[in-house]
Scaffold this active site. Structure first.
Site, short mmCIF file in Angstrom:
data_model
loop_
_atom_site.label_atom_id
_atom_site.label_comp_id
_atom_site.label_asym_id
_atom_site.label_seq_id
_atom_site.Cartn_x
_atom_site.Cartn_y
_atom_site.Cartn_z
N HIS A 367 57.26 37.40 51.74
CA HIS A 367 58.69 37.45 50.88
C HIS A 367 58.66 36.60 49.79
CE1 HIS A 367 61.23 40.22 53.57
NE2 HIS A 367 60.35 39.59 54.50
N LYS A 558 74.59 35.22 44.76
CA LYS A 558 73.11 35.03 45.46
C LYS A 558 72.98 33.57 46.00
CE LYS A 558 71.23 37.21 41.86
NZ LYS A 558 70.16 38.02 42.59
N ARG A 559 71.90 33.09 46.43
CA ARG A 559 71.68 31.71 46.85
C ARG A 559 71.59 31.08 45.35
NH1 ARG A 559 71.34 29.47 52.14
NH2 ARG A 559 70.39 27.70 51.03
N LYS A 564 66.44 31.63 40.20
CA LYS A 564 67.36 32.47 39.91
C LYS A 564 68.18 32.65 38.62
CE LYS A 564 67.82 33.66 44.83
NZ LYS A 564 67.51 35.02 45.26
N THR A 666 67.67 42.03 46.78
CA THR A 666 68.37 43.53 47.32
C THR A 666 69.90 43.62 46.87
OG1 THR A 666 68.69 42.00 49.12
CG2 THR A 666 67.07 43.57 49.33
N LYS A 670 72.70 46.75 45.89
CA LYS A 670 73.77 46.73 46.27
C LYS A 670 74.74 46.91 45.18
CE LYS A 670 72.43 43.97 49.99
NZ LYS A 670 72.10 42.49 50.59
#
Ligand code: IMP
Length: 847
Positions: A367, A558-559, A564, A666, A670
């Site tokens: 992952h 998101k985290r 990110k 993901t 969404k």
């Protein structure tokens, strides 16, 4: 909210389904919960309802499980340290096709269904993408009638609840099991001893050495089962979570000393194993307790798998014909040496037979390629806690390195790189290497990520075992992320193209021509507005911020992680702010920036970024020159339930990780499924989203993964970008100079330091100009609402590929080799020998 006039006892033999539902609810309130109209709390009402729903699942569950035994199909075991399930009530009702009936029953009793749904404690047994993927997979496997089980840990405390106090994240323990969990059934008969510590003795039986692991400290693993209903079929699969219970044996040392309390205390400590989920995402913590948790899951599950197999078969060499085990990252990879141990030491198989079985059973999903997330456990942990497993791992390694030597003679560098044992500094076991060597399949979770695995991270292994490597692009379940989360859009889509998309997401292709239909676009916009109003009301209630529903809802949820790049988003906000300050009459597209996400409690910079977002919001939201045209909102406690409200309301989806760092993502899927346009880098599944929706319908910016590698190779100097770009310079100077923290001028300095003085590891400065330019295009397009919605429709229309049903179909076909098993509506489940119930279910039209 409680109605004084509960219906009288119902004794009409002609009860229809609705009355049965009401009866079941009332009986649970009275008999299961011991409550009446005077004593029932809101929470009791929710529980009574949940039990009534569970009852409707249990019949199908027994049928399904019995059928799996009777038909003896190959089963899939999905092992994951995380299952981020979210709430169950409404999702279960949707899948069972009972939502309308239960809503009617609830309202006829005088309760508000939507309020009751909110009373459910969320099952937050995961950190982010990896755990939610596992939850989506369970839904897909049940819906596709695949005989499958999710195996994990029943943490007493799930992911912490995030509070924002004075702009700062505060972690509150998530005591989600404090009351009861109506969705689970405890299975006291499934109680496996899990061994720790002790020593290994070698005995000789018939002249052959046999290893025994003795003097161990045992912890009992007790099963709790949660039913997982498929959508629109009769399948109900199982998620089995293990809870640690102390064994009965006392520590004789304390006992003999007469220290009873100390002996009991020690017992209690063993139950800590399933106490709490580790709250770090994409980074390992390396704690002994976590190591024990991983083995606890691995061991209990392997024993369960073998127990189930042995009910129908004797010869364990046939295990791969009946069992596929998927490892969700390396976290459960100790299952590999555990299965070896069981086969060798308990079942008496030869090494070759045991290894053949093991490698054919296991498959491994990687992952992440972030080095800080690749698990390596110190050899001394093994020596103390799992001595027999260490012997087995060494043996695996010896045989494996012999194979490498044969294939690549004289290549010592390769041997060192590929060894399961990291020899530098402290000796460690490389769990990814163990997982690759012990599996027949290794997959990444998006096309780019799988290529990076083959060409970079696991290149040596790819050269050795090319046939093992494959890609399985992640997906999401449309049942939760569109049908449940976005009822108005689901209804609109149903109305125009029918409901086929619920089980075949490629049906959304039929929306493509409707993008050209002005009436449909207007309806689409109406739905988006309705969802934005719902979120705006939530923001007003929880953040006391009034936002403009006509503004562009620009969302990054998101985290919180440096890779990110929430910070890049913040740099954009400050840039816009500065432009408005320079010219308050500037004609800009109003935006509401919405952030959500948790930071690992020990992740200093991530927590500081949360503070910065809130601090920027404090300035921007109040500035009269901005005049409400920019708003910054940080929504506390991002969770599955909150996500279900945010995705439908989003106009713009921020997927801006440095290219080559996000394995898949993901959230990107969404958002697009719910009609948001994406601004993103060519990273993870963004690339495949672009391929599906068309390059012209997505905002792509920044360096590619190859360019990132090349820039780093040449030597990246963030200061060059800082010196060259006055707008960027001003933004960074404001952050480091205390503009957003007048009470503590140096507060945000570490953030700017990480960019200017510590190498800007994630290349924010290199991508800044391109990001800002792309955001300009976003704003320009948003001015044309009709064109914007046309593209949003095309985005949703292109989401077929990103259903987790497609992902699971690929796993089933390419890796697991399992078939679907239809459970018939007229099922017959056996209660006792000779006593069977034949079910005629009204809702499936059984006769
Ligand atoms: P487990 O596989 O032992 O966890 O059992 C799950 C469910 O499968 C049970 O509740 C039964 O409904 C069913 N089951 C267990 N053993 C058998 C069997 O030998 N034949 C048919 N069904 C079984």
């Amino acid at each position: 909210m409680h109605d004084d006039s509960l219906p009288p006892t119902i004794d009409n033999p002609e009860l229809d389904s609705l009355m049965l539902t009401i009866k079941s609810f009332l009986e649970h309130l009275e008999y299961t919960l011991g409550k009446d109209k005077y004593s029932a709390s809101r929470y009791d009402i929710y529980n009574a309802l949940a039990y009534a729903v569970r009852d409707r699942m249990v019949e199908r569950w027994l049928d399904t499980q019995q059928h799996y035994y009777n038909s003896d199909h190959k089963r899939v075991y999905y092992l994951s340290m995380e299952f981020l399930m979210g709430r169950s009530l409404e999702n279960s009702l949707i899948n069972l096709g009972l939502l309308d009936e239960f809503k009617e029953a609830v309202s006829s009793l005088g309760y508000d269904f939507d309020e009751l749904v909110e009373d459910e404690q969320e099952a937050g047994l995961g950190n982010g993408g990896l755990g939610r993927l596992a939850a989506c997979f369970l839904d897909s496997m049940a819906t596709m009638a695949i005989p499958a089980y999710g195996y994990g840990i029943r943490y007493e405390y799930g992911i912490f609840r995030q509070k924002i106090t004075d702009g700062t994240q505060v972690e509150i323990p998530d005591n989600w099991l404090r009351y009861r969990n109506p969705w689970e059934l405890d299975r006291q008969e499934h109680l496996h001893p899990v061994k720790f510590n002790g020593r290994v003795v070698t005995v000789h039986i018939d002249g052959k050495p046999r290893h025994e692991w003795v003097d161990t400290e045992d912890v009992m693993a007790m099963a709790y089962d949660t039913p997982i209903p498929g959508y629109g079929n009769n399948t109900v699969n199982t998620m089995r979570l293990w809870c640690a219970k102390s064994s009965r044996e006392f520590d004789l040392k304390f006992f003999n000393e007469g220290n009873y309390i100390r002996a009991v205390e020690k017992k209690m400590l063993t139950e800590n194993i399933s106490k709490v989920l580790y709250p770090a995402d994409n980074v390992i913590e390396g704690k002994e307790l976590r190591f024990k948790q991983e083995y606890f899951l691995a061991s209990a599950t392997v024993h369960d798998v073998i127990y189930r197999f042995k009910k129908m078969h004797k010869d364990l060499r046939l295990l791969p014909d009946k069992v596929a085990i998927q490892l969700n990252d390396t976290h459960p990879a100790l299952a590999i040496p555990e299965l070896m141990r069981v086969l060798l030491d308990l079942e008496g198989l030869s090494w070759d037979d045991a290894w053949n079985v093991t490698t054919r059973v296991f498959a491994y999903t990687n992952h992440t390629i972030l080095p800080e997330a690749l698990e390596q456990w110190p050899v001394w942990f093994f020596e103390q806690i799992l001595p027999r497993h260490l012997m087995i791992i060494y043996e695996i390694n010896d045989r494996f390195l012999d194979e490498v030597r044969r294939r690549f003679p004289g290549d010592n560098g390769r041997l060192a790189r590929m060894s399961l044992v990291e020899e530098h500094w402290e000796r460690k076991i490389r769990m990814a290497h163990l997982a690759i060597v012990g599996s027949h399949s290794v997959n990444g979770v998006a096309a780019l990520h799988s290529e990076i695995l083959k060409n970079d991270l696991f290149r040596d292994f790819y050269e050795m075992y090319p046939e093992r490597f494959n890609n399985k692009t992640n997906g999401i379940t449309q049942r939760r992320w569109l049908k449940k989360g976005n009822p108005p859009l689901s209804a609109l889509i149903d109305d125009r193209i029918g409901p086929g998309w619920v089980t075949d997401l490629y049906e959304l292709e039929k929306l493509r021509p409707l993008a050209e239909d002005a009436e449909f676009r207007a309806d689409w916009q109406k739905v988006k507005r309705e969802n934005k109003e719902r979120l705006a009301a939530y923001i007003l209630k929880h953040n006391c911020i009034q936002v403009d529903v006509d503004s562009l809802f620009d969302c990054q949820v998101k985290r919180i992680h440096e890779y990110k790049r929430q910070l890049l988003n913040v740099l954009h906000i400050i840039t816009l702010y500065n432009r408005l300050k320079a010219d308050p009459s500037l004609d800009i597209v109003p935006r509401t920036f919405i952030f959500g996400g948790k930071a690992a409690p020990a992740y200093f910079i991530a927590k500081l970024v949360i503070r910065l977002i809130n601090a920027v919001g404090d300035v921007v939201n109040r500035d009269p020159d901005v005049a409400g045209r920019l708003k910054v909102v940080f929504l506390a406690n991002y969770s599955v339930s909150l996500a279900e409200m945010i995705f439908p309301a989003a106009d713009l989806s921020e997927q801006i990780s440095t290219a080559g760092t996000e394995a898949s993502g993901t959230g990107n899927m969404k958002f697009a499924l719910n009609g948001a346009l994406t601004i993103g880098t060519l990273d993870g599944a963004n690339i495949e989203i672009m391929e599906e929706v068309g390059r012209e319908n997505i905002f792509i910016f920044g360096l590619t993964a190859e360019e990132v590698t090349e820039l780093k190779r040449k030597g990246y100097n963030p200061r060059e970008y800082y010196n060259r770009n006055p707008e960027l310079q001003k933004v960074l100077d404001m952050v480091s100079g205390g503009f957003f923290s007048p009470y503590d001028a140096n507060l945000f300095k570490p953030i700017v330091d990480s960019l200017l003085n510590q190498g800007d590891h994630y290349l924010l400065l290199a991508d800044y100009a391109s990001y800002i330019a792309s955001q300009e295009e976003v704003s320009q397009l948003y001015r044309d609402q009709d064109e914007w919605s046309r593209r949003a429709i095309l985005n949703a229309a292109g989401m077929g590929k990103f259903s987790s049903d497609r992902t699971i179909a690929e796993y089933a076909r390419d890796i697991w080799g399992v078939d679907t098993v239809e459970i018939s509506a007229q099922a017959q489940h056996c209660l006792h020998d000779g006593v069977c119930l034949v079910e005629h279910r009204k809702d499936e039209g059984g006769s």
